[in-house]
Enzyme design. Structure first.
Site, PDB file in Angstrom:
ATOM      1  CG  MET A 169     -27.528  21.214   3.241  1.00  0.00           C
ATOM      2  SD  MET A 169     -29.280  21.260   2.781  1.00  0.00           S
ATOM      3  CE  MET A 169     -29.198  21.830   1.106  1.00  0.00           C
ATOM      4  CD  GLU A 170     -22.576  18.057   2.971  1.00  0.00           C
ATOM      5  OE1 GLU A 170     -21.742  18.957   3.150  1.00  0.00           O
ATOM      6  OE2 GLU A 170     -23.606  17.968   3.672  1.00  0.00           O
ATOM      7  CG  ASP A 180     -27.561  12.737 -19.386  1.00  0.00           C
ATOM      8  OD1 ASP A 180     -27.923  13.468 -20.331  1.00  0.00           O
ATOM      9  OD2 ASP A 180     -26.464  12.150 -19.360  1.00  0.00           O
TER      10      ASP A 180
END
Length: 157
Positions: A111-112, A126
């Site tokens: 998950m990390e 971004d």
């Protein structure tokens, strides 16, 4: 044999008790990619993105995301992270990211690794969004895809 969910008991979510598990070396590698225009890929390649160094910024974002995974994924345990590697590759139509996470602990770090990849790719977006926008401010071709676990090792990481 039907598999059951370890995080659900009698219809309610819960954090699995890992206290009886042994600490062992663990590793997880996750990957994903962001599809970008040829012009944007060239700006990344030549280091001419207006906001700055895309990969340096995305690498830091991935590391921070890995370390903060238990704050955003409710049933993740806080575990000691012993190493994080973040790599990028520019392809013909996309930037690929791979995040490798290591620990010596009672539970895995997939998950990390997935969180790190997701944050890295969002940060790339971004950093280049001004170059990716169309005339009305949308992103018709920008796409994050194929986020997945490539490898998970236990006991020999």
């Amino acid at each position: 044999m039907e598999k059951s969910f370890t995080h659900i008991e009698a219809g309610r979510a819960r954090m699995v008790d890992i206290s009886e598990k042994n600490d062992v070396s663990r590793l997880a590698r996750a990957a994903g990619e962001i599809v970008l225009s040829a012009e944007t890929l060239e700006k990344i390649r030549t280091g001419t993105v207006e906001k700055g160094n895309v990969f340096a910024t995305a690498r830091v974002a991935a590391v921070l995301a890995v370390k903060k995974t238990p704050e955003t994924i409710p049933m993740c345990h806080q575990i000691p992270i012993t190493g994080i590697d973040v790599d990028f590759e520019i392809g013909e139509e996309a930037v690929s990211a791979v995040v490798e996470v290591r620990t010596v602990g009672k539970t895995g770090v997939e998950m990390e690794a997935l969180t790190g990849v997701s944050s890295a790719l969002l940060t790339v977006w971004d950093m280049v969004k001004s170059a990716e926008k169309d005339e009305i401010g949308n992103y018709p071709h920008t796409l994050i895809r194929n986020i997945r676990v490539l490898e998970k090792l236990k006991g020999k990481a």
